[in-house]
Scaffold this motif. Structure first.
Motif, short mmCIF file in Angstrom:
data_model
loop_
_atom_site.label_atom_id
_atom_site.label_comp_id
_atom_site.label_asym_id
_atom_site.label_seq_id
_atom_site.Cartn_x
_atom_site.Cartn_y
_atom_site.Cartn_z
N ALA A 126 -1.26 90.14 27.57
CA ALA A 126 -0.80 88.85 28.08
C ALA A 126 -1.57 87.72 27.40
CB ALA A 126 -0.97 88.77 29.60
N TYR A 127 -2.89 87.83 27.36
CA TYR A 127 -3.70 86.80 26.71
C TYR A 127 -3.41 86.74 25.20
CZ TYR A 127 -6.32 85.91 30.96
OH TYR A 127 -6.68 85.54 32.23
N THR A 128 -3.11 87.88 24.60
CA THR A 128 -2.75 87.91 23.19
C THR A 128 -1.46 87.12 22.94
OG1 THR A 128 -3.84 90.04 22.90
CG2 THR A 128 -2.23 89.41 21.22
N VAL A 129 -0.49 87.30 23.83
CA VAL A 129 0.77 86.56 23.71
C VAL A 129 0.51 85.06 23.82
CG1 VAL A 129 2.93 86.06 24.93
CG2 VAL A 129 2.30 88.42 24.45
N TYR A 130 -0.31 84.66 24.80
CA TYR A 130 -0.62 83.24 24.96
C TYR A 130 -1.27 82.69 23.68
CZ TYR A 130 -0.18 84.25 29.99
OH TYR A 130 0.26 84.64 31.21
N GLY A 131 -2.28 83.39 23.20
CA GLY A 131 -3.01 82.92 22.02
C GLY A 131 -2.16 82.89 20.77
N LEU A 132 -1.40 83.95 20.51
CA LEU A 132 -0.57 84.00 19.30
C LEU A 132 0.52 82.94 19.33
CD1 LEU A 132 -0.21 87.82 18.57
CD2 LEU A 132 -1.56 86.12 17.31
N SER A 133 1.10 82.69 20.49
CA SER A 133 2.16 81.68 20.55
C SER A 133 1.62 80.30 20.23
CB SER A 133 2.85 81.70 21.92
OG SER A 133 1.96 81.31 22.95
N VAL A 134 0.42 79.99 20.71
CA VAL A 134 -0.20 78.70 20.38
C VAL A 134 -0.60 78.66 18.91
CG1 VAL A 134 -2.22 77.24 20.83
CG2 VAL A 134 -0.96 78.26 22.74
N LEU A 135 -1.18 79.75 18.40
CA LEU A 135 -1.59 79.81 17.00
C LEU A 135 -0.40 79.63 16.07
CD1 LEU A 135 -3.76 80.38 14.81
CD2 LEU A 135 -3.17 82.81 15.07
N PHE A 136 0.68 80.38 16.31
CA PHE A 136 1.86 80.29 15.45
C PHE A 136 2.47 78.89 15.49
CE2 PHE A 136 2.78 85.12 15.98
CZ PHE A 136 1.80 85.42 15.06
N THR A 137 2.50 78.30 16.67
CA THR A 137 3.03 76.94 16.80
C THR A 137 2.18 75.96 16.00
OG1 THR A 137 3.91 77.42 19.00
CG2 THR A 137 3.59 75.10 18.45
N ALA A 138 0.87 76.08 16.13
CA ALA A 138 -0.03 75.20 15.38
C ALA A 138 0.15 75.38 13.88
CB ALA A 138 -1.48 75.46 15.78
N LEU A 139 0.25 76.61 13.42
CA LEU A 139 0.42 76.87 11.99
C LEU A 139 1.73 76.29 11.47
CD1 LEU A 139 -0.96 80.52 11.69
CD2 LEU A 139 -2.05 78.40 10.91
N ILE A 140 2.79 76.43 12.23
CA ILE A 140 4.10 75.89 11.82
C ILE A 140 4.03 74.38 11.68
CG2 ILE A 140 6.46 75.46 12.65
CD1 ILE A 140 6.35 78.38 13.80
N TRP A 141 3.41 73.70 12.66
CA TRP A 141 3.37 72.24 12.61
C TRP A 141 2.35 71.73 11.59
CZ3 TRP A 141 6.82 68.85 14.06
CH2 TRP A 141 7.86 69.33 14.85
N ILE A 142 1.28 72.45 11.37
CA ILE A 142 0.34 72.08 10.32
C ILE A 142 1.06 72.17 8.96
CG2 ILE A 142 -1.72 72.84 9.06
CD1 ILE A 142 -2.90 73.58 11.86
N ALA A 143 1.81 73.25 8.76
CA ALA A 143 2.56 73.42 7.52
C ALA A 143 3.62 72.33 7.38
CB ALA A 143 3.21 74.80 7.48
N ALA A 144 4.30 71.99 8.46
CA ALA A 144 5.34 70.97 8.40
C ALA A 144 4.76 69.61 8.01
CB ALA A 144 6.04 70.85 9.76
N PHE A 145 3.63 69.24 8.60
CA PHE A 145 3.02 67.95 8.27
C PHE A 145 2.40 67.98 6.86
CE2 PHE A 145 3.01 67.20 12.94
CZ PHE A 145 3.78 66.06 12.91
N ALA A 146 1.87 69.14 6.44
CA ALA A 146 1.28 69.25 5.11
C ALA A 146 2.34 69.13 4.02
CB ALA A 146 0.54 70.59 4.98
N MET A 147 3.56 69.56 4.31
CA MET A 147 4.65 69.48 3.34
C MET A 147 5.35 68.11 3.38
SD MET A 147 6.31 73.29 3.19
CE MET A 147 6.79 73.41 4.90
#
Length: 150
Positions: A126-147
């Motif tokens: 459960a905690y892994t799901v919480y953490g990965l969902s936040v991590l993946f979201t952050a990575l997607i938006w970091i990539a979007a702003f970087a591009m």
């Protein structure tokens, strides 16, 4: 002679309901009196909520695509709303919703294979799901702003 039948089941002291014509009271969701929040049951509730949010977000994306087909003015208007601070917040939350629903779905696939079903393992997953969902979201938006998005 008629005999009186008595109900020998223990009576529920908590919330009960009386249905018209019913000879006895029936408990009203007795589990509510003992239910408590846990990381595992929160994942189930959030999975349902994110499923609904994903449908709403898909409608939002469809409106954005349709605005492009309607014309430049409509596209600029919708893009302006989605590019506003509130629009970006909605898009970020939608991205998290998709990532959460996906990672929790993978968790269920792992469970379906018969793995990680122990009490401690369910909590860790459960905690892994919480953490990965936040991590993946952050990575997607970091990539979007970087591009150069927005």
């Amino acid at each position: 002679m008629s005999e009186t039948v008595t109900d020998r089941r223990p009576q529920v002291a908590a919330s009960t309901i009386r249905m018209e014509g019913a000879p006895r009271t029936a408990p009203l969701s007795p589990h509510l009196s003992i239910w408590r929040w846990t990381p595992v049951n929160l994942t189930s509730i959030l999975h349902r909520a994110t499923g609904i949010a994903n449908a709403a977000g898909a409608t939002l994306l469809a409106a954005w695509f349709a605005s492009g087909a309607i014309g430049e003015g409509a596209y600029e208007a919708v893009s302006g709303v989605l590019g506003s601070p509130l629009g970006l917040l909605v898009l970020i939350l939608f991205t998290w919703s998709v990532m959460y629903h996906m990672t929790n779905g993978v968790r269920h696939l792992i469970w379906d294979s018969g793995h990680m079903l122990g009490k401690a393992q369910r909590g860790v997953s459960a905690y892994t799901v919480y953490g990965l969902s936040v991590l993946f979201t952050a990575l997607i938006w970091i990539a979007a702003f970087a591009m150069g998005g927005n």
